[in-house]
Enzyme design. Structure first.
Site, PDB file in Angstrom:
ATOM      1  N   SER A 187      -2.987  -8.664   2.289  1.00  0.00           N
ATOM      2  CA  SER A 187      -3.970  -9.584   1.691  1.00  0.00           C
ATOM      3  C   SER A 187      -3.265 -10.490   0.697  1.00  0.00           C
ATOM      4  O   SER A 187      -2.264 -10.085   0.072  1.00  0.00           O
ATOM      5  CB  SER A 187      -5.057  -8.793   0.952  1.00  0.00           C
TER       6      SER A 187
ATOM      7  N   TYR B 184      -7.407  -2.555  -5.076  1.00  0.00           N
ATOM      8  CA  TYR B 184      -7.247  -3.118  -3.722  1.00  0.00           C
ATOM      9  C   TYR B 184      -5.945  -3.926  -3.646  1.00  0.00           C
ATOM     10  O   TYR B 184      -5.161  -3.781  -2.697  1.00  0.00           O
ATOM     11  CB  TYR B 184      -8.458  -4.004  -3.420  1.00  0.00           C
TER      12      TYR B 184
END
Ligand code: NAP
Length: 250
Positions: free
Chosen positions: A145, A159
């Site tokens: 990501s 995350y």
């Protein structure tokens, strides 16, 4: 050597980026194992769509963060065809929070699914694809990501840290298996129009931040899947250990 039923496993293939990858992999002539964790309707829909258009797909339930489930997923893979590719896509995010509000249980879940899950699924792929183990080689694409370099401060440092781990895992594993016929790469999607944003607690997040994005728009799951398919394909035969930003400008 081209196997009779070259097969790709797409974890989290029932929705979002994984679904787009499953459909495109089938269009490339690969048999596709569509993993999901809870949404059997979504998984069945993808599998039916692929099979109705002349492709070959099967769904398999399993939590990538549970080792026994990963082994079960691979029982389906082994019965379905010869593994030549893995899209290591399944991943979760959690409600926007600061670190001083995050429980140990949240952190454990985040790393169990996003990091340990990806490593377990890759481990089993290597056991099947590595020439060291009698395999014919293959390709792994991990889904990281943009959060891995942005950091997620104020929203999801957990995350972001899990995706940072995926980046380093990708680079190390690429070197580990480079001489065994396996390429390992990653993509870093930016803001992509999928249902994952609802789990941050902001279902309208994409619309809210659209104007602040470099291209003034979000990306689509298909735009990410096309990059993943390139890395998976022989067109990327000398690319390994790469991390490709699919962010509409970093
Ligand atoms: P999504 O639309 O929420 O879909 C998630 C998929 O993962 C679903 O198929 C879900 O299965 C599956 N899944 C979730 N937890 C799982 C588990 N423990 N075991 C197996 N499967 C599991 O997500 P997405 O946006 O497509 O995200 C896919 C990947 O891209 C993730 O790794 C995410 O971190 C990454 N990413 C997304 C964005 C974005 O903006 N969308 C940006 C950067 C990175 P069910 O259908 O059964 O629930």
């Amino acid at each position: 050597m081209i196997p009779e039923t070259p097969t790709v496993l797409v974890t989290g293939g029932s929705r979002g980026i994984g679904r787009a990858c499953a459909v495109m992999a089938a269009e490339m002539g690969l048999s596709v194992v569509v993993n999901y964790v809870g949404n059997v309707e979504a998984a069945d829909y993808v599998v039916s769509a692929i099979n109705l258009s002349g492709g070959r797909a099967i769904a398999v339930q399993g939590d990538v963060g549970v080792e026994a489930d990963v082994l079960k997923i691979y029982e389906t893979v082994d019965a379905f065809g010869t593994l030549v590719g893995l899209v290591n896509n399944a991943g979760v995010i959690d409600v926007a929070s600061r670190l001083d509000e995050m429980s140990a249980a949240r952190l454990e879940r985040m790393f169990r699914i996003n990091v340990i899950g990806s490593m377990l699924v890759a481990r089993e792929a290597i056991k099947r694809m590595s020439t060291l183990h009698g395999g014919i080689g293959g390709a792994i694409v991990n889904v990281s990501s943009a959060a891995a370099y942005l950091g997620g401060g104020g929203q999801y440092v957990d995350y972001a840290a899990s995706k940072g781990a995926i980046d380093i895992f990708t680079q190390g594993l690429a070197k580990e298996v480079a001489a065994e016929g396996i390429r390992v790469n990653a993509v870093r999607p930016g803001i992509i129009d999928t249902e994952i944003h609802a789990s941050i607690g902001q279902p309208d997040r994409v619309a809210q931040i659209r104007d602040s994005l470099p291209m003034k728009r979000e990306g689509s799951a298909e735009e990410v899947a096309r990059a993943i398919m390139w890395l998976l394909s022989d067109d990327a035969s000398y690319t390994s250990g790469a991390i490709l930003n699919v962010t509409g400008a970093r």
